[in-house]
Design an enzyme around this catalytic site. Structure first.
Site, PDB file in Angstrom:
ATOM      1  N   SER A 183       6.810  45.627  -5.079  1.00  0.00           N
ATOM      2  CA  SER A 183       7.186  44.468  -5.893  1.00  0.00           C
ATOM      3  C   SER A 183       8.394  44.836  -6.729  1.00  0.00           C
ATOM      4  CB  SER A 183       6.032  44.062  -6.812  1.00  0.00           C
ATOM      5  OG  SER A 183       6.458  43.120  -7.786  1.00  0.00           O
TER       6      SER A 183
ATOM      7  N   TYR B  26      -0.757  45.665 -12.687  1.00  0.00           N
ATOM      8  CA  TYR B  26      -0.188  45.471 -11.348  1.00  0.00           C
ATOM      9  C   TYR B  26       1.148  46.191 -11.218  1.00  0.00           C
ATOM     10  CZ  TYR B  26       2.161  42.970  -7.530  1.00  0.00           C
ATOM     11  OH  TYR B  26       2.856  42.656  -6.386  1.00  0.00           O
TER      12      TYR B  26
END
Length: 268
Positions: free
Chosen positions: A144, A157
């Site tokens: 990400s 995350y």
């Protein structure tokens, strides 16, 4: 352009929708044989069924599952050349975004790392011997942009994905000489179920800012995340980069991180 993937065997996790579904569809179209991994199938994945596709229902939070998936690939297709670790994001039962470091509990942190990092570690550990038996291959880990642009939102995350980037670099160093290339692809916000499903990110942000889901995806999120293109990423755009990376045409690319993020990352 021929990606030279005909006959190669791939495992794709999180394959029932979003990026994983697009990767599965693309690899099949290029002649690869694919073991598509997800907790359950979807009509979209079922529509791809044929002699080159096997769906394996697996919960990657189960420590035994990644090894079982790799064993199934070897059993069905005789070996393994490609691993795409796409499964990730909010663990089952978790709603993101969270807006503060104080929001996730210890259990939330453990679950986030289990799904986004440890399951990948186990999948790679299981896959490497099988890939080496074929003389080498390619691993792509879907990370990400938030791994490189951390913020208080979704801090657990972001940290898990940063760990994934570090893991990828380490693996690329250890296994390049043995013929295994390891890279990351780092999407920005992608128009997937994470955003679009009821109770997903778009709904959570809409409740925060007092608007509706579509306005969040079309206007609020692109502005909030300063997306240069002004829109969320399409899953196929990520899949196309992954397909090139797993191809022998990318034979000199390893240890790299490719942003497919609508201009989310601004730093050099």
């Amino acid at each position: 352009m021929d990606l030279q993937l005909s006959g190669r065997v791939a495992v794709v996790t999180g394959a029932s929708k979003g990026i994983g579904l697009a990767v599965t569809r693309t690899l099949l179209a290029e002649g690869a044989r694919v073991v598509a991994v997800s907790r359950k199938s979807t009509p979209e994945l079922d529509a791809l069924s044929g002699t080159g596709l096997v769906h394996v229902a697996a919960d990657l939070m189960d420590p035994e599952a990644p090894g079982q998936v790799v064993a199934r690939a070897v059993e069905e297709f005789g070996g393994l050349d490609i691993l795409v670790n796409n499964a990730g994001g909010p663990p089952p039962g978790t709603a993101l975004p969270r807006f503060s470091f104080l929001a996730p509990t210890d259990d939330d942190w453990r679950t986030m790392f289990e799904f986004n990092l440890f399951s990948v570690v186990r999948a790679i550990r299981a896959a490497i011997p099988a890939i080496l038996q074929r003389g080498g291959g390619s691993i792509v880990n879907v990370s990400s942009g938030s791994a490189r642009l951390p913020a208080p939102m979704n801090v657990d995350y972001n940290a898990a994905k940063a760990g994934l980037n570090n893991l990828t670099k380490a693996l690329s160093e250890e296994y390049a000489a043995q013929g295994i290339r390891v890279n990351t692809v780092s999407p920005g916000p992608v128009r997937t179920a994470w955003w679009t499903e009821e109770g997903g990110a778009a709904d959570i942000i809409a409740a925060q800012v007092g608007t509706d889901r579509d306005t969040v995806m079309n206007t609020v999120a692109p502005e909030m995340m300063k997306l240069s293109t002004g829109r969320l990423v399409d899953p196929q755009e990520v899949a196309d980069v992954i397909a090139l990376l797993v191809s022998p045409r990318s034979a000199s690319t390893t240890g790299a991180d490719f942003a497919v993020d609508s201009g989310f990352l601004k730093q050099v």
